[in-house]
Design an enzyme around this catalytic site. Structure first.
Site, PDB file in Angstrom:
ATOM      1  N   CYS A   1       0.819  -1.213   0.000  1.00  0.00           N
ATOM      2  CA  CYS A   1       0.000   0.000   0.000  1.00  0.00           C
ATOM      3  C   CYS A   1       0.852   1.262   0.000  1.00  0.00           C
ATOM      4  O   CYS A   1       0.506   2.251  -0.656  1.00  0.00           O
ATOM      5  CB  CYS A   1      -0.948  -0.014   1.193  1.00  0.00           C
ATOM      6  SG  CYS A   1      -0.145  -0.098   2.817  1.00  0.00           S
TER       7      CYS A   1
ATOM      8  N   ILE B   1      33.652  11.520  20.783  1.00  0.00           N
ATOM      9  CA  ILE B   1      33.886  10.255  20.085  1.00  0.00           C
ATOM     10  C   ILE B   1      34.967  10.471  19.033  1.00  0.00           C
ATOM     11  O   ILE B   1      34.891  11.402  18.227  1.00  0.00           O
ATOM     12  CB  ILE B   1      32.588   9.747  19.431  1.00  0.00           C
ATOM     13  CG1 ILE B   1      31.519   9.519  20.500  1.00  0.00           C
ATOM     14  CG2 ILE B   1      32.848   8.473  18.638  1.00  0.00           C
ATOM     15  CD1 ILE B   1      31.869   8.484  21.539  1.00  0.00           C
TER      16      ILE B   1
ATOM     17  N   ASP C   1      25.388  11.046  13.026  1.00  0.00           N
ATOM     18  CA  ASP C   1      25.785  10.889  14.424  1.00  0.00           C
ATOM     19  C   ASP C   1      24.804  11.647  15.312  1.00  0.00           C
ATOM     20  O   ASP C   1      24.553  12.840  15.094  1.00  0.00           O
ATOM     21  CB  ASP C   1      27.206  11.416  14.640  1.00  0.00           C
ATOM     22  CG  ASP C   1      28.242  10.598  13.874  1.00  0.00           C
ATOM     23  OD1 ASP C   1      27.943   9.443  13.521  1.00  0.00           O
ATOM     24  OD2 ASP C   1      29.348  11.125  13.629  1.00  0.00           O
TER      25      ASP C   1
END
EC number: 3.5.1.78
Length: 619
Positions: free
Chosen positions: A59, A605, A318
């Site tokens: 659909c 990080i 990120d």
């Protein structure tokens, strides 16, 4: 989806009839499928040119195709049809403009109109998935709709609708009643700026976004060689990292299914927002100048966007995700990594040690990549270009595996030493094969640095060599040759450059997924604290985190200190079980392809930060 089949049902893919505008309606009787004809999941992907419509012949595919063919707009990809009701924009395909989309509940004072989307909740006939149809006509006290995956038998000749629903008007409110007695119609969606009687966009409860720590029982599952070193790809990973994924392989993290759904929605929506911003940048010299890209490349950038805007294979976003909400830091659109760890190594980790009912949310990543390559317009032979970093070996091999799965031939080039020119000045590899299609691990910015070493006034065009006394081929001699089709395309440097973040904020101020970002430290950033980031920096290098007390919370070094900076609202990562955790999602072909986690004991990080095992916990 319709329960069972009848003798009148047509085989899967049979043309059943047409909706208004000549939009075909196909049978989706999956019970009639020939397994040999549809053995590859990529065969189920429906495209019109470069635009993905959906999964044949569901659909959602029909609804997106109807909007595309009749109005030139599409809604973003969703996991299930019922999720469409939470969307609030459509994308105009010719220019990536974003148009407002309003949702009106069933029983609303706002009447349904022809061309509107009609959305069902999950449950009953539409268990798990929900449903979407197109309202084609208001006919007295009836509403006619067109849809796929409900009926599987041919329509009467000339009939351009599949079902009629009763419409009750009472006290100025409109209520539609389904032909099934066990379903719930959520409402209809109209492309309009008029928000009267419309529903606000739903927000996920903060506690559902929490990342939790968990442990496996230590039975020595990871003491020996749990990765298969006979497999070349796993062996390449072991050569770089050993039989190690993080500091403690028995520790892992979990998120809820609701959190994954929010990540899917955010990734798909943000990708389109980044494209919209990219279009704005490439139409405005003043904005483009903010990206510090050599001006000699501007015409090529614009040509790349014009010709290849749908040719992006994969990127990585990120995020910070916790009870406060979901915020994107940046989009690594040019040369993203972590695919091997998320799509293979952590899948092996789950097979080796995890026995619960959850799943790795990147388990299907390589299949998604193979599907994207099949529809990429890449040439039959793809050279995979990597530098000589040992970690690039397994990253290149993972993409090679996806290319092979998609039916391409490949050759990995480690460094540029093997390349040269034939007598006519054409680029060739060590076997004498022409180089005309490449996928690269290098960032485009590396090639830009080679251009910056040469004055613009020395050459009439980009200084590409077609020969050299020492046969020395540079990166720009490959990536900027007009006949070489490069993945990711040149235009991806725009969404991948952090200079786009202030532009995104100006286009979508206070958007729930964005952080306030500017080219200077404005008054709001002084109040919130801010992160200082070089616009083309990588791997967490040269980042300063400054609190609202002007205290430096964290600082990293690197080679990008001379670059222009942006200043982004401080939004620190959550600390879970002793590590700061960043959520990363992959885009594949412009849509969500999977999730992984990075973890570090510091707030930023970096390249050496761990990839953490992640499990989506089923209810």
């Amino acid at each position: 989806m319709s329960k069972g089949t009848t003798s009148q049902d047509a085989p899967f893919g049979t043309l059943l009839g047409y909706a208004p505008g000549g939009v075909a309606i196909y049978s989706s009787d999956y019970s009639s499928l020939d397994p040999q004809e549809y053995e590859d999941d990529a065969v189920f992907r429906s495209y019109i040119d470069d635009e993905y419509m959906g999964h044949k012949w569901q659909c959602v595919e029909f609804a997106r195709r109807f909007l595309f063919l009749n109005y030139g707009v599409v809604f973003t990809d969703v996991g299930m049809a019922w999720e469409i009701f939470s969307l609030r924009f459509l994308r105009e395909v010719v220019n990536d403009n974003i148009l407002p989309l309003q949702a009106f509940p069933n029983g609303s004072p706002r009447a349904p109109v022809a061309g509107a989307l009609l959305i069902w909740d999950k449950g009953g006939e539409f268990k798990d998935t929900g449903h979407v149809a197109i309202i084609t006509q208001l006919h007295g006290n009836k509403v006619r709709i067109a849809e796929q995956n409900v009926i599987h038998s041919p329509l009467p000749q000339g009939q351009q609708w599949t079902r009629e629903l009763e419409m009750v008007v009472e006290n100025g409110c409109y209520t539609l009643k389904d032909t099934f007695d066990d379903t719930t119609i959520l409402g209809w969606m109209i492309q309009t700026e008029d928000t009267e009687y419309s529903l606000p966009q739903p927000e996920i409860a903060g506690e559902l976004l929490k990342i939790s720590g968990a442990r496996l029982e230590n039975k020595g599952q990871f003491d020996g060689k749990w990765l298969d070193e006979k497999d070349p790809l796993q062996n390449a990973y072991v050569q770089a990292n050993g039989q190690v994924i993080n500091q403690d392989p028995y520790h892992y993290y979990t998120i809820t299914e609701s959190a994954e759904q929010e990540l899917i929605k955010a990734t798909n929506e943000l990708h389109l927002m980044y494209l919209h911003a990219t279009d704005k940048v490439l139409k405005d010299d003043n904005l483009l100048a903010l990206f510090d890209i050599p001006k000699i490349l501007w015409p090529r950038l614009r040509l790349s966007w014009q010709r290849r805007r749908h040719h992006m294979i994969t990127g990585r976003m990120d995020f910070c995700m916790d009870e406060r909400g979901l915020k994107v830091y940046e989009y690594n659109a040019d040369s993203a990594s972590c695919h091997t760890e998320a799509g293979l190594i952590l899948e092996r980790w789950a097979e080796q040690g995890y026995k619960g009912n959850g799943f790795n949310p990147a388990e299907g990543l390589i299949n998604e990549l193979a599907g994207a390559w099949k529809h990429s317009r890449a040439r039959p032979f793809v050279h995979i270009m990597q530098d000589k970093d040992i970690e690039e070996n397994y990253h290149a091999q993972f993409m090679e595996q996806a290319l092979h799965q998609a039916g391409f031939e490949t050759r990995i080039l480690r460094g540029l030493d093997e390349l040269g020119w034939d007598a006519a000045g054409q680029l060739i590899d060590g076997e004498g094969r022409l180089v005309n299609c490449v996928w690269k691990t290098w960032a485009w910015e590396t090639a830009f640095d080679q251009i910056r070493e040469v004055s613009d006034r020395e050459f009439a065009a980009v200084p590409i060599r077609t020969g050299h006394p020492q046969n020395e081929v540079r990166l720009i001699d490959v990536l900027l040759r007009p006949e070489v089709l490069v993945f990711e395309p040149l235009w991806t440097v725009i969404p991948g450059n952090k200079a786009i973040l202030p532009i995104l904020w100006s286009l979508f101020p206070h958007h729930r997924y964005l952080l306030d970002t500017d080219f200077t430290v404005n008054d709001e950033l002084v109040k919130t604290g801010y992160a200082v980031k070089p616009i083309a920096g990588r791997c967490g290098s040269n980042i300063d985190l400054v609190s609202h007390h002007e205290e430096v919370l964290d600082k990293t070094s690197g080679k990008f200190a001379e670059q222009k900076n942006i200043y982004q609202q401080l939004w620190c990562l959550p600390k879970v079980d002793g590590k700061y955790i960043q959520v990363c999602t992959f885009t594949v072909g412009g849509n969500y392809g999977g999730t992984c986690l990075r973890g570090d004991e510091s707030l930023v990080i970096k390249k050496e930060s761990d990839i953490e095992p992640l499990i989506v916990v089923k209810k």
